[in-house]
Design an enzyme around this catalytic site. Structure first.
Site, mmCIF file in Angstrom:
data_model
loop_
_atom_site.group_PDB
_atom_site.id
_atom_site.type_symbol
_atom_site.label_atom_id
_atom_site.label_comp_id
_atom_site.label_asym_id
_atom_site.label_seq_id
_atom_site.Cartn_x
_atom_site.Cartn_y
_atom_site.Cartn_z
ATOM 1 N N SER A 132 11.470 -33.762 -0.476
ATOM 2 C CA SER A 132 12.421 -34.014 0.612
ATOM 3 C C SER A 132 13.725 -34.577 0.073
ATOM 4 O O SER A 132 13.746 -35.281 -0.946
ATOM 5 C CB SER A 132 11.787 -35.028 1.562
ATOM 6 O OG SER A 132 12.750 -35.609 2.395
ATOM 7 N N TYR A 156 7.046 -43.453 3.031
ATOM 8 C CA TYR A 156 6.990 -41.986 3.076
ATOM 9 C C TYR A 156 7.765 -41.388 1.899
ATOM 10 O O TYR A 156 7.255 -40.537 1.164
ATOM 11 C CB TYR A 156 7.572 -41.468 4.402
ATOM 12 C CG TYR A 156 7.904 -39.995 4.380
ATOM 13 C CD1 TYR A 156 6.892 -39.033 4.374
ATOM 14 C CD2 TYR A 156 9.228 -39.550 4.322
ATOM 15 C CE1 TYR A 156 7.197 -37.678 4.322
ATOM 16 C CE2 TYR A 156 9.540 -38.199 4.271
ATOM 17 C CZ TYR A 156 8.521 -37.263 4.270
ATOM 18 O OH TYR A 156 8.831 -35.923 4.215
ATOM 19 N N LYS A 160 6.782 -39.044 -1.732
ATOM 20 C CA LYS A 160 7.427 -37.834 -2.269
ATOM 21 C C LYS A 160 7.831 -38.053 -3.732
ATOM 22 O O LYS A 160 7.598 -37.192 -4.584
ATOM 23 C CB LYS A 160 8.656 -37.457 -1.432
ATOM 24 C CG LYS A 160 8.331 -37.040 -0.008
ATOM 25 C CD LYS A 160 7.461 -35.804 0.036
ATOM 26 C CE LYS A 160 7.113 -35.352 1.434
ATOM 27 N NZ LYS A 160 5.986 -34.405 1.480
HETATM 28 P P1 NAD Z 1 3.855 -31.079 10.044
HETATM 29 O O1 NAD Z 1 3.326 -32.431 10.376
HETATM 30 O O2 NAD Z 1 4.221 -30.174 11.164
HETATM 31 O O3 NAD Z 1 2.841 -30.301 9.083
HETATM 32 C C1 NAD Z 1 2.033 -30.980 8.153
HETATM 33 C C2 NAD Z 1 0.614 -30.489 8.359
HETATM 34 O O4 NAD Z 1 -0.245 -31.147 7.413
HETATM 35 C C3 NAD Z 1 0.066 -30.797 9.747
HETATM 36 O O5 NAD Z 1 -0.427 -29.609 10.327
HETATM 37 C C4 NAD Z 1 -1.052 -31.808 9.482
HETATM 38 O O6 NAD Z 1 -2.102 -31.679 10.418
HETATM 39 C C5 NAD Z 1 -1.460 -31.475 8.060
HETATM 40 N N1 NAD Z 1 -2.065 -32.580 7.303
HETATM 41 C C6 NAD Z 1 -1.582 -33.836 7.137
HETATM 42 N N2 NAD Z 1 -2.395 -34.548 6.351
HETATM 43 C C7 NAD Z 1 -3.427 -33.728 5.997
HETATM 44 C C8 NAD Z 1 -4.591 -33.889 5.199
HETATM 45 N N3 NAD Z 1 -4.882 -35.048 4.605
HETATM 46 N N4 NAD Z 1 -5.432 -32.843 5.061
HETATM 47 C C9 NAD Z 1 -5.165 -31.655 5.663
HETATM 48 N N5 NAD Z 1 -4.083 -31.444 6.432
HETATM 49 C C10 NAD Z 1 -3.213 -32.469 6.605
HETATM 50 O O7 NAD Z 1 5.123 -31.295 9.076
HETATM 51 P P2 NAD Z 1 6.213 -30.274 8.568
HETATM 52 O O8 NAD Z 1 7.510 -30.627 9.204
HETATM 53 O O9 NAD Z 1 5.712 -28.890 8.662
HETATM 54 O O10 NAD Z 1 6.317 -30.729 7.048
HETATM 55 C C11 NAD Z 1 5.578 -30.101 6.016
HETATM 56 C C12 NAD Z 1 5.837 -30.832 4.715
HETATM 57 O O11 NAD Z 1 7.240 -30.832 4.452
HETATM 58 C C13 NAD Z 1 5.400 -32.307 4.716
HETATM 59 O O12 NAD Z 1 4.880 -32.613 3.451
HETATM 60 C C14 NAD Z 1 6.715 -33.051 4.946
HETATM 61 O O13 NAD Z 1 6.670 -34.347 4.388
HETATM 62 C C15 NAD Z 1 7.694 -32.160 4.209
HETATM 63 N N6 NAD Z 1 9.069 -32.297 4.711
HETATM 64 C C16 NAD Z 1 9.326 -32.106 6.032
HETATM 65 C C17 NAD Z 1 10.621 -32.285 6.523
HETATM 66 C C18 NAD Z 1 10.933 -32.133 7.989
HETATM 67 O O14 NAD Z 1 11.952 -32.654 8.432
HETATM 68 N N7 NAD Z 1 10.125 -31.433 8.769
HETATM 69 C C19 NAD Z 1 11.656 -32.627 5.634
HETATM 70 C C20 NAD Z 1 11.359 -32.782 4.277
HETATM 71 C C21 NAD Z 1 10.058 -32.613 3.820
HETATM 72 N N1 UFG Z 2 19.591 -39.310 15.108
HETATM 73 C C1 UFG Z 2 20.044 -39.813 16.303
HETATM 74 N N2 UFG Z 2 19.143 -39.965 17.326
HETATM 75 C C2 UFG Z 2 17.827 -39.632 17.204
HETATM 76 C C3 UFG Z 2 17.376 -39.116 15.976
HETATM 77 C C4 UFG Z 2 18.280 -38.968 14.941
HETATM 78 O O1 UFG Z 2 21.224 -40.126 16.454
HETATM 79 O O2 UFG Z 2 17.059 -39.807 18.165
HETATM 80 C C5 UFG Z 2 20.565 -39.118 14.011
HETATM 81 C C6 UFG Z 2 20.230 -39.925 12.759
HETATM 82 O O3 UFG Z 2 20.776 -41.210 12.838
HETATM 83 C C7 UFG Z 2 20.847 -39.051 11.666
HETATM 84 C C8 UFG Z 2 20.693 -37.620 12.217
HETATM 85 O O4 UFG Z 2 20.501 -37.761 13.619
HETATM 86 O O5 UFG Z 2 22.220 -39.326 11.548
HETATM 87 C C9 UFG Z 2 19.499 -36.891 11.639
HETATM 88 O O6 UFG Z 2 18.333 -37.691 11.820
HETATM 89 P P1 UFG Z 2 16.861 -37.133 11.527
HETATM 90 O O7 UFG Z 2 15.907 -38.226 11.788
HETATM 91 O O8 UFG Z 2 16.670 -35.846 12.251
HETATM 92 O O9 UFG Z 2 16.927 -36.755 9.976
HETATM 93 P P2 UFG Z 2 17.121 -37.693 8.703
HETATM 94 O O10 UFG Z 2 18.005 -36.939 7.761
HETATM 95 O O11 UFG Z 2 17.570 -39.039 9.065
HETATM 96 O O12 UFG Z 2 15.660 -37.782 8.112
HETATM 97 C C10 UFG Z 2 14.762 -36.663 8.098
HETATM 98 C C11 UFG Z 2 13.386 -37.197 7.788
HETATM 99 C C12 UFG Z 2 13.377 -37.746 6.398
HETATM 100 C C13 UFG Z 2 13.761 -36.644 5.470
HETATM 101 C C14 UFG Z 2 15.120 -36.113 5.823
HETATM 102 C C15 UFG Z 2 15.487 -34.955 4.950
HETATM 103 O O13 UFG Z 2 13.020 -38.184 8.735
HETATM 104 O O14 UFG Z 2 12.113 -38.201 6.031
HETATM 105 O O15 UFG Z 2 15.113 -35.687 7.186
HETATM 106 O O16 UFG Z 2 14.492 -34.021 4.912
HETATM 107 F F1 UFG Z 2 13.817 -37.111 4.220
#
Ligand code: NAD
Ligand code: UFG
Length: 353
Positions: A132, A156, A160
């Site tokens: 991330s 969290y 990573k």
């Molecule tokens: P998500 O929660 O929709 O998907 C993650 C899935 O993993 C879920 O279906 C959950 O049930 C499953 N899971 C969690 N722990 C588990 C375990 N111990 N065993 C088996 N299954 C398990 O999240 P997402 O948004 O699809 O994110 C996927 C990956 O990408 C995550 O590792 C997240 O940290 C990373 N990521 C997401 C974002 C974002 O903003 N969505 C940004 C950066 C990184």
């Molecule tokens: N924000 C608001 N109101 C809300 C939610 C978010 O104003 O209810 C603002 C935040 O302050 C930020 C922007 O919208 O300025 C984006 O916020 P997000 O929470 O959507 O995304 P972030 O970049 O802050 O963080 C997310 C995940 C992190 C991850 C990152 C990059 O929470 O764990 O995206 O992948 F690392």
């Protein structure tokens, strides 16, 4: 490119990014095995993936298991030979990780270590891991390149960083490993069909899932966290990336793993463009025709001001570039939200709320 001979294990494949990637893998001709404990997802999501995949649906199988259940994972590896693993499974709520750090270390770190052990024992040493942009913390400058110093802002983010380091160490110890660490920026939007999308548990942490729930009437207003940043309109700037582009990035990473000298490499997946909170809200209002009422609040602790990616390395080495802009992201987010105002649940029987 069709690849009928390859089988990919996708952990967390029932989740938001997982479902979009699984669909793309099936469309490219891969066979896919998903493991997911459904902790943050619904089996309905994979049913939808199957119906979207049409005649390729039979190439998808699903095991409801927790990654930390080593015997169950062993069984899956014993019965199937995998060409590579895409590892999405993990918990991802920043606030929850601050309250429950051990839960995050147990789920994300122990789950990953067990996965890596089982992979090594079965001779499967190709991995794509979901890292991330959180590892850049509050970057001193933008765009963020992969060489920037990394830090953890919360438990969290620490999971990573630790997993990235574990991957580098196992590659140093055994050069047969081929590992790609993908640092996602801010995934948003949904599949253009509107059949799969993001369906978070409880109150959404992230901007677009919250906006979407306001638009369908599930929440009264969006709270804007901070209007005093040194950005054009004072609100935080991020690099939003369409989830379908992100899914494509995984196909590009798998192709890269086929190269002989890949080692352990890190790539940003973003668009290289920064968009503020207010710009995003305005774009969504335009796409949806819905007014999003705003409450202005102070900064959210731990939030960075401006974060966006340098996309050069991914363009050059993965031959991948995001195709979609903010307009398509908002259009597809609304298409999903308006067709599924309660996600994969229903108003009478919400799966999670
Ligand atoms: P998500 O929660 O929709 O998907 C993650 C899935 O993993 C879920 O279906 C959950 O049930 C499953 N899971 C969690 N722990 C588990 C375990 N111990 N065993 C088996 N299954 C398990 O999240 P997402 O948004 O699809 O994110 C996927 C990956 O990408 C995550 O590792 C997240 O940290 C990373 N990521 C997401 C974002 C974002 O903003 N969505 C940004 C950066 C990184
Ligand atoms: N924000 C608001 N109101 C809300 C939610 C978010 O104003 O209810 C603002 C935040 O302050 C930020 C922007 O919208 O300025 C984006 O916020 P997000 O929470 O959507 O995304 P972030 O970049 O802050 O963080 C997310 C995940 C992190 C991850 C990152 C990059 O929470 O764990 O995206 O992948 F690392």
């Amino acid at each position: 490119m069709a690849d009928y001979n390859k089988t990919i294990l996708v952990t967390g494949g029932a989740g938001y990014i997982g479902t979009h990637t699984v669909l793309q893998l099936l469309e490219c001709g891969y066979r896919v095995v998903v493991v997911d404990n459904l902790d943050n997802s619904s089996p309905v999501a994979l049913d939808r993936v199957k119906s979207l995949a049409g005649k390729r649906a039979h190439n998808l199988s699903f095991h409801e298991i927790d990654l930390r259940d080593k015997p169950a994972l062993e069984n899956i590896f014993s019965s199937t030979s995998f060409d590579a693993v895409i590892h999405f499974a993990g918990l991802k709520a920043v606030g929850e990780s601050v309250e429950k750090p051990l839960l995050y270390f147990d789920n994300n770190l122990v789950g990953t270590i067990i996965l890596l052990e089982v992979m090594a024992a079965h001779g499967c040493k190709k991995l794509v891991f979901s890292s991330s942009a959180t590892v850049y913390g509050w970057p001193k400058e933008v765009p963020c390149t992969e060489e920037f110093p990394t830090c953890a802002m919360n438990p969290y983010g620490r999971t990573k960083l630790f997993i990235e380091e574990i991957c580098r160490d196992i590659y140093r110890a055994d050069s047969e490993w081929k590992i790609i660490l993908l640092r996602y920026f801010n995934p948003v939007g949904a599949h253009p069909s509107g059949q799969i999308g993001e369906d978070p548990r409880g109150i959404p942490n992230n901007l677009m899932p919250f906006v979407q729930q306001v638009a369908v009437g599930r929440r009264p207003a969006l709270t804007v966290f901070g209007t005093d940043y040194s950005t054009n309109d004072g609100t935080g700037v991020r690099d939003y990336i369409h989830v379908v582009d992100l899914a494509d990035g995984h196909i590009a990473a798998l192709n890269k793993l086929g190269e002989p000298s890949i080692g352990c490499e890190v790539y940003n997946l973003g668009t290289g463009k920064g968009t503020s909170v207010l710009e995003m809200v305005t774009a969504f209002e335009k796409s949806s025709g819905k007014k999003i009422p705003l409450n202005i609040a102070g900064r959210r602790p731990g939030d960075a001001e401006i974060v966006y990616a340098s996309t050069e390395k991914a363009e050059r080495e993965l031959n991948w570039k995001a195709k979609y802009g903010i307009e398509e992201m908002c259009r597809d987010q609304w298409n999903w939200a308006s067709q599924n105002p309660h996600g994969y649940g229903s108003p009478d029987k919400p799966l999670k709320d």
